[in-house]
Design a protein around this motif. Structure first.
Motif: not given
Length: 183
Positions: A73-76, A116-118, A130-132, A175-176
């Protein structure tokens, strides 16, 4: 064949055989030039042209290049399962297609990816929308990114990036999800 004639032939053939025919015996059978020895676990494969060094050679890494895939899912919001992230993972590369409902109506040409790296951040007109946090570490210099028109005016965002450690399994992409998600 009539049953009585069959029984007569069976009786006649049984009389002519000795009891040795019914005892277990060590014999060999030849099939396609490969000798199989009954009663043992040995097979003669000399006709295949293999050597012992052929059997001791390491297996090519390509045999272990298993690709896994899944959706996230792309939802928080935990109760929303939009499956907007479709990922495919090989030992070296992570390929991702994002379809984020919160970006409905945004022109694909206005979307950019900052990786970025992570972490991954999608911006629309220069603003983070949007970010994760990623499940593993990647090499940002190898990223390939594209945004195209998708269904229902939701842009399709395609990302391909090499992993920092080859062979490391992430088991997903997200992951988040960050606070700036507009879902």
């Amino acid at each position: 064949m009539r049953p009585t004639l069959f029984l007569s032939l069976l009786t006649f053939s049984s009389l002519s055989l000795s009891t040795d025919a019914f005892s277990p015996a060590y014999h060999s059978q030849r099939t396609h030039r490969t000798t199989i020895l009954a009663g043992s676990n040995e097979i003669d494969v000399s006709d295949l042209g293999l050597t012992l060094s052929d059997l001791e050679a390491p297996l090519p890494q390509e045999l272990f290049a298993i690709t896994t895939s899944g959706t996230e899912s792309t939802s928080r919001i935990p109760s929303i399962k939009d499956d907007g992230c479709i990922w495919e993972e090989s030992p070296d590369i992570m390929d991702v297609t994002l379809s984020i409902p919160g970006l409905r109506g945004q022109p694909p040409a206005a979307l950019l990816l900052d990786l970025t790296k992570n972490t991954a951040t999608i911006t629309a007109f220069g603003m983070a929308v949007w970010s994760c946090i990623l499940r593993g570490n990647c090499d940002p210099s190898t990223v390939m990114f594209s945004a195209t028109n998708g269904n229902d005016m939701v842009p399709l965002i395609e990302i391909s990036v090499k992993k920092l450690k080859s062979g490391e399994r992430w088991g997903g992409f997200i992951a988040l999800i960050g606070e700036d998600s507009i879902l």
